[in-house]
Motif scaffolding. Structure first.
Motif, PDB file in Angstrom:
ATOM      1  N   ALA A  20      43.893 -45.898 -45.894  1.00 36.87           N
ATOM      2  CA  ALA A  20      42.986 -44.920 -45.265  1.00 36.87           C
ATOM      3  C   ALA A  20      41.821 -45.713 -45.176  1.00 36.87           C
ATOM      4  N   SER A  21      40.999 -46.272 -46.527  1.00 35.38           N
ATOM      5  CA  SER A  21      39.937 -46.871 -46.541  1.00 35.38           C
ATOM      6  C   SER A  21      39.620 -48.197 -45.508  1.00 35.38           C
ATOM      7  N   GLU A  22      40.653 -48.756 -45.237  1.00 38.40           N
ATOM      8  CA  GLU A  22      40.442 -49.781 -44.076  1.00 38.40           C
ATOM      9  C   GLU A  22      40.467 -49.355 -42.878  1.00 38.40           C
ATOM     10  N   LEU A  23      41.024 -48.203 -42.592  1.00 36.98           N
ATOM     11  CA  LEU A  23      41.172 -47.548 -41.238  1.00 36.98           C
ATOM     12  C   LEU A  23      39.609 -46.917 -41.087  1.00 36.98           C
ATOM     13  N   ILE A  24      39.152 -46.393 -41.987  1.00 33.08           N
ATOM     14  CA  ILE A  24      37.560 -45.800 -41.737  1.00 33.08           C
ATOM     15  C   ILE A  24      36.945 -46.790 -41.308  1.00 33.08           C
ATOM     16  N   ASP A  25      36.978 -48.109 -41.872  1.00 31.79           N
ATOM     17  CA  ASP A  25      36.202 -49.376 -41.738  1.00 31.79           C
ATOM     18  C   ASP A  25      36.400 -49.620 -40.192  1.00 31.79           C
ATOM     19  N   LEU A  26      37.622 -49.519 -39.760  1.00 29.77           N
ATOM     20  CA  LEU A  26      38.068 -50.024 -38.223  1.00 29.77           C
ATOM     21  C   LEU A  26      37.827 -48.893 -37.210  1.00 29.77           C
ATOM     22  N   MET A  27      37.521 -47.632 -37.463  1.00 25.15           N
ATOM     23  CA  MET A  27      37.299 -46.772 -36.609  1.00 25.15           C
ATOM     24  C   MET A  27      36.257 -47.005 -35.470  1.00 25.15           C
ATOM     25  N   PRO A  28      35.102 -47.565 -36.176  1.00 26.86           N
ATOM     26  CA  PRO A  28      34.200 -47.691 -34.926  1.00 26.86           C
ATOM     27  C   PRO A  28      34.684 -48.868 -33.714  1.00 26.86           C
ATOM     28  N   ASN A  29      35.590 -49.595 -34.025  1.00 32.89           N
ATOM     29  CA  ASN A  29      36.058 -50.492 -33.009  1.00 32.89           C
ATOM     30  C   ASN A  29      36.804 -49.794 -31.932  1.00 32.89           C
ATOM     31  N   SER A  30      36.622 -49.739 -30.679  1.00 31.86           N
ATOM     32  CA  SER A  30      37.242 -49.068 -29.589  1.00 31.86           C
ATOM     33  C   SER A  30      38.480 -49.801 -29.221  1.00 31.86           C
ATOM     34  N   ASP A  31      38.698 -50.710 -29.812  1.00 29.66           N
ATOM     35  CA  ASP A  31      40.087 -51.391 -29.594  1.00 29.66           C
ATOM     36  C   ASP A  31      41.353 -50.782 -30.485  1.00 29.66           C
ATOM     37  N   VAL A  32      40.855 -50.125 -31.503  1.00 32.98           N
ATOM     38  CA  VAL A  32      41.864 -49.607 -32.359  1.00 32.98           C
ATOM     39  C   VAL A  32      42.169 -48.203 -31.712  1.00 32.98           C
ATOM     40  N   VAL A  33      43.649 -47.907 -31.426  1.00 33.28           N
ATOM     41  CA  VAL A  33      44.006 -46.690 -31.134  1.00 33.28           C
ATOM     42  C   VAL A  33      44.970 -45.893 -32.284  1.00 33.28           C
ATOM     43  N   VAL A  34      44.432 -44.740 -32.605  1.00 36.75           N
ATOM     44  CA  VAL A  34      45.326 -44.153 -33.798  1.00 36.75           C
ATOM     45  C   VAL A  34      46.387 -43.018 -32.987  1.00 36.75           C
ATOM     46  N   LEU A  35      47.373 -43.183 -33.304  1.00 35.93           N
ATOM     47  CA  LEU A  35      48.530 -41.958 -32.858  1.00 35.93           C
ATOM     48  C   LEU A  35      48.970 -41.125 -33.733  1.00 35.93           C
ATOM     49  N   HIS A  36      48.509 -39.934 -33.468  1.00 36.16           N
ATOM     50  CA  HIS A  36      49.194 -38.751 -34.332  1.00 36.16           C
ATOM     51  C   HIS A  36      50.607 -38.341 -33.810  1.00 36.16           C
ATOM     52  N   VAL A  37      51.802 -38.652 -34.586  1.00 31.31           N
ATOM     53  CA  VAL A  37      53.092 -38.424 -34.261  1.00 31.31           C
ATOM     54  C   VAL A  37      53.569 -37.158 -34.705  1.00 31.31           C
ATOM     55  N   ALA A  38      53.899 -36.292 -34.048  1.00 37.28           N
ATOM     56  CA  ALA A  38      54.671 -34.945 -34.602  1.00 37.28           C
ATOM     57  C   ALA A  38      55.441 -34.309 -33.245  1.00 37.28           C
ATOM     58  N   ARG A  39      56.324 -33.416 -33.610  1.00 39.12           N
ATOM     59  CA  ARG A  39      57.300 -33.011 -32.730  1.00 39.12           C
ATOM     60  C   ARG A  39      56.673 -32.116 -31.663  1.00 39.12           C
ATOM     61  N   ASP A  40      55.799 -31.356 -32.059  1.00 37.21           N
ATOM     62  CA  ASP A  40      54.606 -30.860 -31.101  1.00 37.21           C
ATOM     63  C   ASP A  40      53.351 -30.791 -31.427  1.00 37.21           C
ATOM     64  N   SER A  41      52.320 -30.271 -30.333  1.00 37.89           N
ATOM     65  CA  SER A  41      51.210 -30.487 -30.555  1.00 37.89           C
ATOM     66  C   SER A  41      50.388 -29.606 -31.318  1.00 37.89           C
ATOM     67  N   SER A  42      51.215 -28.679 -31.835  1.00 40.22           N
ATOM     68  CA  SER A  42      50.457 -27.664 -32.782  1.00 40.22           C
ATOM     69  C   SER A  42      50.029 -28.203 -34.261  1.00 40.22           C
ATOM     70  N   ASP A  43      50.847 -29.126 -34.635  1.00 42.05           N
ATOM     71  CA  ASP A  43      50.568 -30.037 -35.922  1.00 42.05           C
ATOM     72  C   ASP A  43      49.294 -30.817 -35.612  1.00 42.05           C
ATOM     73  N   TYR A  44      49.206 -31.296 -34.575  1.00 50.69           N
ATOM     74  CA  TYR A  44      47.864 -32.140 -34.114  1.00 50.69           C
ATOM     75  C   TYR A  44      46.755 -31.146 -33.852  1.00 50.69           C
ATOM     76  N   ARG A  45      46.865 -29.955 -33.233  1.00 48.61           N
ATOM     77  CA  ARG A  45      45.679 -29.103 -33.187  1.00 48.61           C
ATOM     78  C   ARG A  45      45.201 -28.294 -34.207  1.00 48.61           C
ATOM     79  N   THR A  46      46.189 -28.424 -35.443  1.00 49.89           N
ATOM     80  CA  THR A  46      45.799 -27.950 -36.549  1.00 49.89           C
ATOM     81  C   THR A  46      44.624 -28.613 -37.322  1.00 49.89           C
ATOM     82  N   GLY A  47      44.751 -29.927 -37.097  1.00 53.46           N
ATOM     83  CA  GLY A  47      43.557 -30.976 -37.811  1.00 53.46           C
ATOM     84  C   GLY A  47      44.266 -32.230 -37.726  1.00 53.46           C
ATOM     85  N   HIS A  48      43.516 -33.418 -37.004  1.00 47.82           N
ATOM     86  CA  HIS A  48      43.917 -34.687 -37.121  1.00 47.82           C
ATOM     87  C   HIS A  48      42.650 -35.520 -37.429  1.00 47.82           C
TER      88      HIS A  48
END
Length: 295
Positions: free
Chosen positions: A38-66
């Motif tokens: 998680a700490s490595e990802l926090i450092d990388l997040m300012p890079n627009s070239d990194v795409v983070v995908l929240h994978v779930a069966r439906d979007s309700s899990d995503y909408r709860t918080g991601h």
């Protein structure tokens, strides 16, 4: 002349972006395989070239918080029901369309996390690996680890600026069929990622008509790969647990979900691994294949 200079500038910008993507991926993959903290990802997040995908069966899990900036990827689109078998890997053309729709191209560095204690993420990892995608990581510890590091969280949906362009290079060796597995018994290491109760036949599991396990399989509950904090155990420890028989490792569970984590670990260990996509649900329903019981 102006148009030429403008096109040239655009080309240089594109090349610099692709170069940055490669550098960003190299910074993480050289030290931690396909896992990112998680700490490595926090450092990388300012890079627009990194795409983070929240994978779930439906979007309700995503909408709860991601994770802020993460895009939603439906597990049900990459692991589908086919020929009455659940959680089968979608065909390569469908996978191409799915990942392009969330802005993934061949040079995109993808970071995956999701529900089901990380199993949704490792199932997506398998899909990308099958497609020949090399620049990817799974967030170690998932969303809980991100929260523990006080990473930014959002409930707002994030959409890609534009669709990706993906040229698939299918790696068919990442998946095996029942017939291929049967012919490999005794020649490769076969790992059963279900619980010991399912392996022994004491607790069959949903939809299992003939309880037990594939002959020669070794019981390795997928949760054995995790620490008490839900992180992946150190590679140096895991390498002692994973058996090597012949030149290949084949993993399976009931429907391929739990086995996807074992697959992910094996890839981190540098093993030549494949997943039996139909898994024991498929095997047990075919009476021509042998089943063993007991521990």
């Amino acid at each position: 002349m102006y148009a030429f200079v403008r096109r040239l500038s655009t080309l240089f910008l594109l090349l610099s972006v692709l170069g940055l993507t490669s550098d960003v991926y190299a910074q993480t993959s050289n030290e931690s395989g396909f896992s990112i903290s998680a700490s490595e990802l926090i450092d990388l997040m300012p890079n627009s070239d990194v795409v983070v995908l929240h994978v779930a069966r439906d979007s309700s899990d995503y909408r709860t918080g991601h994770i802020e900036g993460a895009r939603f990827l439906s597990l049900n689109h990459i692991a589908v029901t086919r020929d009455a078998q659940q959680r089968m890997l979608s065909d390569w053309k469908a996978l191409q369309d799915i990942f392009e729709s969330v802005g993934i191209s061949n040079d995109t560095y993808v970071v995956l996390y999701g529900e089901m204690n990380g199993l949704a993420a490792t199932r997506a990892f398998l899909a990308l690996d099958y497609m020949g995608h090399g620049k990817m990581s799974v967030l170690d510890g998932g969303f809980a680890a991100w929260q523990a590091e006080d990473g930014a969280i959002s409930t707002e949906a994030t959409s890609p600026i534009m669709s990706g362009r993906y040229r698939v290079k299918v790696h068919p060796q990442r998946i095996v069929t029942a017939n291929q597995l049967e012919s490999s018994i005794g020649e490769v290491a076969i790992i059963d990622a279900r619980s010991i109760g399912e392996y022994s036949g004491e607790k069959p599991g949903n939809g299992i008509t003939r309880p037990g396990h594939i002959p020669g399989a070794i019981s390795m509950d997928w949760q054995m790969n995790l620490t008490d904090d839900g992180l992946m155990r150190p590679v140096s420890d895991l390498s002692k647990d994973y058996p090597v028989i012949g030149e290949r490792v084949i993993v399976y569970c009931r429907t391929g979900m739990k086995a996807s984590y074992a697959y992910f670990v094996a890839r981190n260990l540098g093993l030549n691994v494949a997943l039996y996509d139909g898994s024991f649900s498929d095997w047990s329903n075919n009476t021509s294949f042998p089943v063993e019981t007991g521990r």
